[in-house]
Structure formats: C-alpha cells, structure tokens
Scaffold this motif. Structure first.
Motif, PDB file in Angstrom:
ATOM      1  N   ASN A 123      10.380   6.096 -25.458  1.00  0.00           N
ATOM      2  CA  ASN A 123      12.036   4.887 -25.445  1.00  0.00           C
ATOM      3  C   ASN A 123      13.617   5.491 -26.062  1.00  0.00           C
ATOM      4  OD1 ASN A 123      10.706   2.669 -25.345  1.00  0.00           O
ATOM      5  ND2 ASN A 123       9.437   2.847 -27.123  1.00  0.00           N
ATOM      6  N   LYS A 124      14.277   5.352 -25.369  1.00  0.00           N
ATOM      7  CA  LYS A 124      15.851   6.138 -25.577  1.00  0.00           C
ATOM      8  C   LYS A 124      17.053   5.055 -25.724  1.00  0.00           C
ATOM      9  CE  LYS A 124      13.913  10.641 -25.578  1.00  0.00           C
ATOM     10  NZ  LYS A 124      13.350  10.794 -26.437  1.00  0.00           N
ATOM     11  N   ASN A 125      16.638   4.485 -26.479  1.00  0.00           N
ATOM     12  CA  ASN A 125      17.734   3.075 -26.580  1.00  0.00           C
ATOM     13  C   ASN A 125      18.984   2.990 -28.126  1.00  0.00           C
ATOM     14  OD1 ASN A 125      16.311   1.372 -24.802  1.00  0.00           O
ATOM     15  ND2 ASN A 125      14.466   1.177 -25.503  1.00  0.00           N
ATOM     16  N   GLN A 126      19.270   2.417 -27.486  1.00  0.00           N
ATOM     17  CA  GLN A 126      20.863   2.675 -28.154  1.00  0.00           C
ATOM     18  C   GLN A 126      19.800   2.049 -30.542  1.00  0.00           C
ATOM     19  OE1 GLN A 126      24.260   3.568 -28.140  1.00  0.00           O
ATOM     20  NE2 GLN A 126      24.611   3.430 -30.619  1.00  0.00           N
ATOM     21  N   PRO A 127      20.138   2.422 -31.148  1.00  0.00           N
ATOM     22  CA  PRO A 127      19.734   2.274 -31.980  1.00  0.00           C
ATOM     23  C   PRO A 127      20.701   0.921 -33.151  1.00  0.00           C
ATOM     24  CG  PRO A 127      21.128   4.045 -32.714  1.00  0.00           C
ATOM     25  CD  PRO A 127      21.333   4.229 -30.721  1.00  0.00           C
ATOM     26  N   TYR A 128      20.227   0.160 -33.589  1.00  0.00           N
ATOM     27  CA  TYR A 128      20.808  -0.498 -34.617  1.00  0.00           C
ATOM     28  C   TYR A 128      21.638  -0.510 -35.199  1.00  0.00           C
ATOM     29  CZ  TYR A 128      17.509  -3.832 -31.515  1.00  0.00           C
ATOM     30  OH  TYR A 128      17.119  -4.709 -30.539  1.00  0.00           O
ATOM     31  N   THR A 129      22.756  -0.823 -35.948  1.00  0.00           N
ATOM     32  CA  THR A 129      22.826  -0.924 -37.677  1.00  0.00           C
ATOM     33  C   THR A 129      22.350  -1.829 -38.201  1.00  0.00           C
ATOM     34  OG1 THR A 129      24.758  -2.862 -36.770  1.00  0.00           O
ATOM     35  CG2 THR A 129      25.280  -0.077 -35.890  1.00  0.00           C
ATOM     36  N   ILE A 130      22.563  -2.336 -39.370  1.00  0.00           N
ATOM     37  CA  ILE A 130      21.991  -3.220 -40.155  1.00  0.00           C
ATOM     38  C   ILE A 130      23.002  -4.732 -39.971  1.00  0.00           C
ATOM     39  CG2 ILE A 130      22.499  -3.938 -42.501  1.00  0.00           C
ATOM     40  CD1 ILE A 130      21.638  -0.531 -42.963  1.00  0.00           C
ATOM     41  N   ARG A 131      24.091  -4.373 -39.726  1.00  0.00           N
ATOM     42  CA  ARG A 131      25.078  -5.685 -39.291  1.00  0.00           C
ATOM     43  C   ARG A 131      25.224  -6.360 -37.965  1.00  0.00           C
ATOM     44  NH1 ARG A 131      31.149  -4.765 -39.686  1.00  0.00           N
ATOM     45  NH2 ARG A 131      30.836  -5.390 -41.972  1.00  0.00           N
ATOM     46  N   GLU A 132      24.470  -5.375 -37.214  1.00  0.00           N
ATOM     47  CA  GLU A 132      24.488  -5.898 -35.950  1.00  0.00           C
ATOM     48  C   GLU A 132      22.502  -6.720 -35.907  1.00  0.00           C
ATOM     49  OE1 GLU A 132      22.893  -4.628 -31.156  1.00  0.00           O
ATOM     50  OE2 GLU A 132      22.774  -3.368 -32.936  1.00  0.00           O
ATOM     51  N   ALA A 133      22.343  -6.427 -35.902  1.00  0.00           N
ATOM     52  CA  ALA A 133      20.445  -6.459 -36.772  1.00  0.00           C
ATOM     53  C   ALA A 133      20.901  -7.999 -37.439  1.00  0.00           C
ATOM     54  CB  ALA A 133      19.372  -5.531 -37.963  1.00  0.00           C
ATOM     55  N   SER A 134      21.729  -8.203 -38.545  1.00  0.00           N
ATOM     56  CA  SER A 134      21.736  -9.491 -39.064  1.00  0.00           C
ATOM     57  C   SER A 134      22.228  -9.846 -38.819  1.00  0.00           C
ATOM     58  CB  SER A 134      22.119  -8.665 -40.505  1.00  0.00           C
ATOM     59  OG  SER A 134      22.309  -8.136 -41.223  1.00  0.00           O
ATOM     60  N   GLU A 135      23.395  -9.968 -37.360  1.00  0.00           N
ATOM     61  CA  GLU A 135      24.240 -10.582 -37.019  1.00  0.00           C
ATOM     62  C   GLU A 135      23.165 -11.541 -35.481  1.00  0.00           C
ATOM     63  OE1 GLU A 135      27.422  -8.902 -35.139  1.00  0.00           O
ATOM     64  OE2 GLU A 135      28.674  -8.867 -36.688  1.00  0.00           O
ATOM     65  N   LEU A 136      22.239 -10.847 -34.879  1.00  0.00           N
ATOM     66  CA  LEU A 136      20.927 -11.236 -33.926  1.00  0.00           C
ATOM     67  C   LEU A 136      20.109 -12.175 -35.199  1.00  0.00           C
ATOM     68  CD1 LEU A 136      20.599  -7.878 -32.295  1.00  0.00           C
ATOM     69  CD2 LEU A 136      22.070 -10.158 -31.207  1.00  0.00           C
ATOM     70  N   LEU A 137      19.814 -12.029 -36.066  1.00  0.00           N
ATOM     71  CA  LEU A 137      19.114 -12.606 -36.591  1.00  0.00           C
ATOM     72  C   LEU A 137      19.258 -13.762 -37.053  1.00  0.00           C
ATOM     73  CD1 LEU A 137      17.395  -9.763 -39.005  1.00  0.00           C
ATOM     74  CD2 LEU A 137      16.353 -11.275 -37.195  1.00  0.00           C
ATOM     75  N   GLY A 138      20.844 -13.869 -37.257  1.00  0.00           N
ATOM     76  CA  GLY A 138      21.440 -14.754 -37.334  1.00  0.00           C
ATOM     77  C   GLY A 138      20.991 -16.249 -36.169  1.00  0.00           C
ATOM     78  N   HIS A 139      21.256 -15.072 -35.267  1.00  0.00           N
ATOM     79  CA  HIS A 139      20.741 -16.384 -34.088  1.00  0.00           C
ATOM     80  C   HIS A 139      19.514 -17.575 -34.376  1.00  0.00           C
ATOM     81  CE1 HIS A 139      23.199 -14.056 -31.604  1.00  0.00           C
ATOM     82  NE2 HIS A 139      24.248 -14.133 -31.548  1.00  0.00           N
ATOM     83  N   CYS A 140      18.647 -16.682 -35.120  1.00  0.00           N
ATOM     84  CA  CYS A 140      17.061 -17.884 -35.459  1.00  0.00           C
ATOM     85  C   CYS A 140      17.339 -18.273 -36.622  1.00  0.00           C
ATOM     86  CB  CYS A 140      16.135 -16.772 -35.304  1.00  0.00           C
ATOM     87  SG  CYS A 140      16.288 -15.363 -36.019  1.00  0.00           S
ATOM     88  N   ASN A 141      18.169 -17.556 -37.566  1.00  0.00           N
ATOM     89  CA  ASN A 141      18.215 -18.571 -38.431  1.00  0.00           C
ATOM     90  C   ASN A 141      17.553 -17.335 -39.647  1.00  0.00           C
ATOM     91  OD1 ASN A 141      19.972 -21.009 -38.294  1.00  0.00           O
ATOM     92  ND2 ASN A 141      18.075 -21.783 -37.762  1.00  0.00           N
ATOM     93  N   GLY A 142      17.304 -16.128 -39.001  1.00  0.00           N
ATOM     94  CA  GLY A 142      16.400 -15.471 -39.496  1.00  0.00           C
ATOM     95  C   GLY A 142      17.025 -14.402 -40.621  1.00  0.00           C
ATOM     96  N   SER A 143      18.302 -14.188 -41.137  1.00  0.00           N
ATOM     97  CA  SER A 143      19.000 -13.449 -41.594  1.00  0.00           C
ATOM     98  C   SER A 143      18.689 -13.380 -43.282  1.00  0.00           C
ATOM     99  CB  SER A 143      20.692 -13.069 -41.186  1.00  0.00           C
ATOM    100  OG  SER A 143      21.437 -12.432 -42.410  1.00  0.00           O
ATOM    101  N   ASP A 144      18.167 -12.164 -43.994  1.00  0.00           N
ATOM    102  CA  ASP A 144      18.122 -12.131 -45.291  1.00  0.00           C
ATOM    103  C   ASP A 144      20.064 -11.872 -46.224  1.00  0.00           C
ATOM    104  OD1 ASP A 144      17.899 -10.036 -45.216  1.00  0.00           O
ATOM    105  OD2 ASP A 144      16.067 -10.184 -45.697  1.00  0.00           O
ATOM    106  N   GLY A 145      20.653 -11.407 -45.289  1.00  0.00           N
ATOM    107  CA  GLY A 145      21.830 -11.185 -45.850  1.00  0.00           C
ATOM    108  C   GLY A 145      21.558  -9.226 -46.391  1.00  0.00           C
ATOM    109  N   GLN A 146      19.829  -8.779 -46.084  1.00  0.00           N
ATOM    110  CA  GLN A 146      19.937  -7.270 -46.997  1.00  0.00           C
ATOM    111  C   GLN A 146      19.742  -6.398 -46.029  1.00  0.00           C
ATOM    112  OE1 GLN A 146      16.954  -7.702 -49.712  1.00  0.00           O
ATOM    113  NE2 GLN A 146      17.577 -10.090 -50.279  1.00  0.00           N
TER     114      GLN A 146
END
Length: 146
Positions: A123-146
């Motif tokens: 796999n040679k895909n773009q890494p996630y930032t923590i901010r991006e992961a948190s924003e994407l987790l917001g789509h499923c009400n899954g972000s804990d902000g940490q």
C-alpha cells in the motif's frame, strides 16, 4: 591570517549538552509514536487480517495491496471505530463477515493505525493527519477529539 577556533566553554557547553540530551530524549518519544501504528495493528487487527495483512482466504479480506484501502479512504476511520456488517468487495472478491469496531481507540490511534496500513505490504497511500481522521470520524459520530 589567524583563524579563531570556536570552543564551547562555561554556559555554552552546558547549553549544548542540555540540547543534545533533549534531542536524544525526544527521538525516543518519536520512535515510540512512529511504531504505535504497527503495535495497534498487531493488537487489534492481525488476529483476523493476518500478520502481513493477507486476510483469511475468502472469509476475511486482506489489507495488504488492497484496492479497498485506497478507494475508501474517507470511510476507513469510521470502519475502524464502528466496525462493519455487510458485504464489501476487496480486490474483486466478495466478503460478508462482521468486523468489530474499536471504540476504545482514540482518534490519533486510529490515524496511526491507518497510516501503518496505508504504507505497508504494497500500500502506498497518503497518510492521515489526526485532524483529518477526527473530521472523518465526525461523519459517524465517532470522534473523541483525541
């Protein structure tokens, strides 16, 4: 022409020594953080997806060289947090098993885990930032902000 040699004495030598110690201690912190994704994968994923991300025949999909990992980037954080029930296709093969969610992982742990998968086993895909992961987790009400 005389050249002056630069020597650190007194305060300068102490400052340089302190700075060197600080750099060595920080590198240890970064090393542990860098390896966190691999450790999280081993703890939470490898029992099903395999030590090398190979999956289990036609029962559990691979994450190694997986088109799904590249094509569903925006969905992967929620998939880790909430799990998955229902069909999906990976590398042209249909799978339909239940994947448990990992509500116990923080947003930053999910980002590190996904970054490990994004850069391992072909796999040679773009890494996630923590901010991006948190924003994407917001789509499923899954972000804990940490």
């Amino acid at each position: 022409m005389k050249h002056k040699s630069l020597t650190l004495t007194g305060y300068g030598a102490i400052t340089a020594a302190a700075f060197g110690t600080l750099l060595l201690s920080l590198s240890g912190c970064f090393t542990e953080r860098r390896n966190e994704g691999a450790q999280l994968y081993a703890t939470h994923c490898s029992s099903c997806h395999g030590d090398q991300g190979q999956g289990l025949k036609r029962l559990i999909p691979p994450v190694a060289a997986a088109d799904y990992v590249a094509q569903h980037r925006a969905e992967l954080p929620c998939l880790i947090r909430k799990g998955l029930k229902g069909p999906l296709v990976v590398n042209g093969i249909d799978y339909n098993q239940v994947m448990p969610g990992h509500e116990d992982l923080t947003d930053s742990q999910i980002a590190n885990l996904l970054n490990f998968v994004q850069q391992s086993w072909g796999n040679k895909n773009q890494p996630y930032t923590i901010r991006e992961a948190s924003e994407l987790l917001g789509h499923c009400n899954g972000s804990d902000g940490q």
